[in-house]
Design an enzyme around this catalytic site. Structure first.
Site, short mmCIF file in Angstrom:
data_model
loop_
_atom_site.label_atom_id
_atom_site.label_comp_id
_atom_site.label_asym_id
_atom_site.label_seq_id
_atom_site.Cartn_x
_atom_site.Cartn_y
_atom_site.Cartn_z
N ASP A 200 37.78 44.53 40.77
CA ASP A 200 37.50 43.19 41.49
C ASP A 200 37.44 43.56 42.74
OD1 ASP A 200 37.87 40.12 41.88
OD2 ASP A 200 39.79 40.93 43.13
N ASP A 203 41.51 47.02 44.43
CA ASP A 203 42.71 47.41 43.02
C ASP A 203 41.15 47.66 41.27
OD1 ASP A 203 40.83 45.31 42.38
OD2 ASP A 203 43.10 43.44 42.52
N TYR A 354 43.69 34.60 41.28
CA TYR A 354 42.87 33.60 41.60
C TYR A 354 42.69 32.15 40.24
CZ TYR A 354 40.03 37.97 42.97
OH TYR A 354 39.66 38.99 44.31
#
Length: 581
Positions: A200, A203, A354
């Site tokens: 993403d 990370d 998210y």
């Protein structure tokens, strides 16, 4: 005026190729040169030996060649499998960045020797032209993607596009292909429930919602502005990059039971680990959605991506792969439509990262792209039903209303959709509700300010192409990208927020993998400045220095749009407040 090398060419053997070298940028501590290799007859491999008269730290150009240091001031470049063959009459153009710890772009002797696969060689030598400072990014013309327009619209948009593609390649998870262009990345997370995909951000979690958003916006830009990639010489590289994402989507979805992999990795455990993805040892849980676990937002977004992918690969001429994507898109959309609700409750681990606020915008996108792909009226009717009116706050991984409005307008020419899109563009332009930094960045939020500006720039450029605010909107979109590429006053001016572009750019992104090899994370767009225009290149400042796959998506598609304008001689005159001179 461009910095140019004074070239003295000597033919040392019968050679199947002629070579031209030119210094196209220079700055304190480095310079960029272009080399053009023109084949007089077919060649199947080439080697470039580079010698400079002063100490050189590093050469960057991993997409161009395999680079080996042969001595303190000597480097050997050999072709990649993808660019070794050059047909007779064709020209291979590539850029190499030279880095050093002192002023190395002045008073410098150099020698180049190119050896082709037929055993012939050509040598060039000369002086790097005198003078100092950053000459800007004004190399123009041809497939290299430089230049364009008037005013400050003269960035090397092709080079910026190329580097953004490299960023996505640096984010690859899984077993890497033989043509991997990122030398400091290796295989990782090969035991995941689904191999592949992109990490993403800095990370190593694979989050399905921002992944779907990035893939969708990148495919949208490729579908709409394919000629922009062609003009920049990056079309094949883009196909290669984006197929890594669509392959993952196909593998992560089971049409038999409608299960979709929504996340791989525990966000909390992952964020507690600062290390390379190749060195991960923690568990990698696999979170799935499907029957009884609602995720209409994921199904709609992924359906939109794969329906757009169908159009891209149909145009490319690969009907088999295109049809695989269309079948999956239809199945995903149908399941998401019949099981409304967001994925946040189905995947509790994602809430702090998210969390989704709705699903209608994603189902609208899935429906409108399926209509574009099939022309079946039911999909258009569905898109109209899921459409949400009003001026959107942003184009982001969670809010796609303006994307649906624009795509609906393209298909219907309905003024209500047009008015909402025009309202969005005007809201971001001076005089709207979005505040500005002193040098003119539309600063929507401190978390990823550059991301929101790049996404809005893409909307403005795509809307202008559709006839919505075609003059002012296009100009504004180019100006936002110009700011990101150097039209600002940070660090004395001419500071690029895209890593690796130009003479000054961030070196401390909040990115685990790049931090362990002291490598440039070429192409990554960092979070950006505060509202006062202040920026701190510090890895620990993750607000300003976060990088992520959704940060680059609109930025890259905006670059494709500008290269399209350049290819059609339509780049608007721009007037950035803090133009890089």
């Amino acid at each position: 005026m461009l910095a140019r090398a004074i070239l003295l060419a000597t033919l040392v053997a019968v050679c199947a190729a002629s070579v031209n070298f030119e210094i196209v940028e220079r700055w304190w501590g480095g310079f960029k040169f272009r080399f053009d290799l023109t084949a007089d007859q077919d060649i199947n491999s080439w080697k470039l030996d580079l010698h400079l008269s002063g100490p050189i730290d590093n050469l960057q150009g991993d997409w161009v060649a395999n680079i080996q240091k042969a001595g303190p001031n000597d480097f050997t470049l050999t072709n990649l499998p993808s660019n070794g063959h050059v047909a007779a009459g064709q020209t291979l153009t590539n850029f190499i960045v030279v880095s050093c710890q002192t002023e190395c772009a002045t008073g410098h002797q150099y020698t180049f020797t190119v050896t082709d696969g037929a055993g012939g060689s050509t040598s060039h030598g000369g002086d790097i032209s005198q003078g100092g400072g950053n000459t800007g990014n004004n190399n123009g013309g041809g497939s290299t993607g430089g230049g364009g327009g008037t005013g400050t619209g003269t960035k090397n948009y092709g080079d910026a596009l190329k580097k953004s593609i490299l960023f996505y390649d640096a984010q690859r998870s899984g077993t890497l292909p033989g043509n991997n262009p990122i030398h400091w990345r290796g295989n990782s997370a090969e035991g995941d429930c689904v191999n592949g995909g992109w990490y993403d951000a800095g990370d190593h979690v694979k989050f399905a919602l921002p992944f779907g958003f990035a893939t969708h916006v990148l495919l949208w830009g490729l579908h709409k502005f394919k000629d922009g990639y062609q003009a920049a010489g990056q079309l094949d590289m883009m196909y290669d990059m984006i197929k890594w994402a669509t392959d993952y989507m196909l593998h992560a979805y089971n049409p038999g039971n409608h299960e979709l992999v929504a996340q791989i990795g525990d966000g909390n455990a992952d964020h507690a680990f600062w290390g390379r993805p190749e060195d991960m040892r923690m568990g990698r849980p696999c979170y799935k959605v499907g029957p009884g676990r609602t995720a209409a937002d994921l199904y709609g977004e992924w359906a939109a991506s794969l329906a757009a992918g169908y159009l891209v690969w149909t145009d490319k001429g690969d009907s088999n792969y295109a049809n695989q994507m269309l079948d999956a898109a239809k199945s995903m959309y149908a399941f998401g439509k019949s099981n409304p609700g967001t994925y946040t409750n189905s995947v509790p681990n994602v809430r702090n990262f998210y969390g989704s606020t709705g699903y209608k915008d994603e189902l609208c996108l899935g429906a409108i792209w399926l209509y574009k792909a099939t022309k079946e009226p039911q999909y258009l009717n569905d898109a109209k039903g899921f459409h949400e009116g009003g001026v959107a706050w942003a184009l982001s991984w969670d809010d796609k209303r303006v994307a649906c409005q624009l795509l609906l307008y393209e298909e219907t020419q309905d003024a209500s959709y047009k008015n909402d899109v025009a309202g969005f563009v005007r809201d971001y332009m001076p005089g709207g509700s979005v505040p500005y930094t002193p040098c003119g960045l539309a600063w929507r939020d401190k978390w990823g300010a550059n991301r929101y500006a790049g996404n809005a720039a893409f909307v403005a450029l795509a809307a202008a192409d559709a006839g919505i605010e075609p003059g002012a909107g296009a100009k504004w979109g180019v100006e936002q990208i110009n700011y990101l590429l150097g039209d600002n006053h940070h660090d004395g001016g001419c500071y690029s927020f895209e890593i690796g572009y130009g003479g000054k750019f961030p070196h401390q992104p909040h990115h685990r993998g790049a931090s362990f090899c002291n490598c440039n994370l070429d192409g990554a767009l960092v979070g950006g400045p505060d509202q006062g225009g202040n920026y701190n290149d510090n890895r620990e400042d993750y607000v300003m220095n976060e990088v992520a796959i959704d940060y680059n998506a609109g930025f890259q598609s905006a670059l494709a749009a500008i290269n399209h304008l350049k290819a059609t001689n339509a780049v608007p005159a721009t007037n950035n407040k803090c133009a890089c001179r």
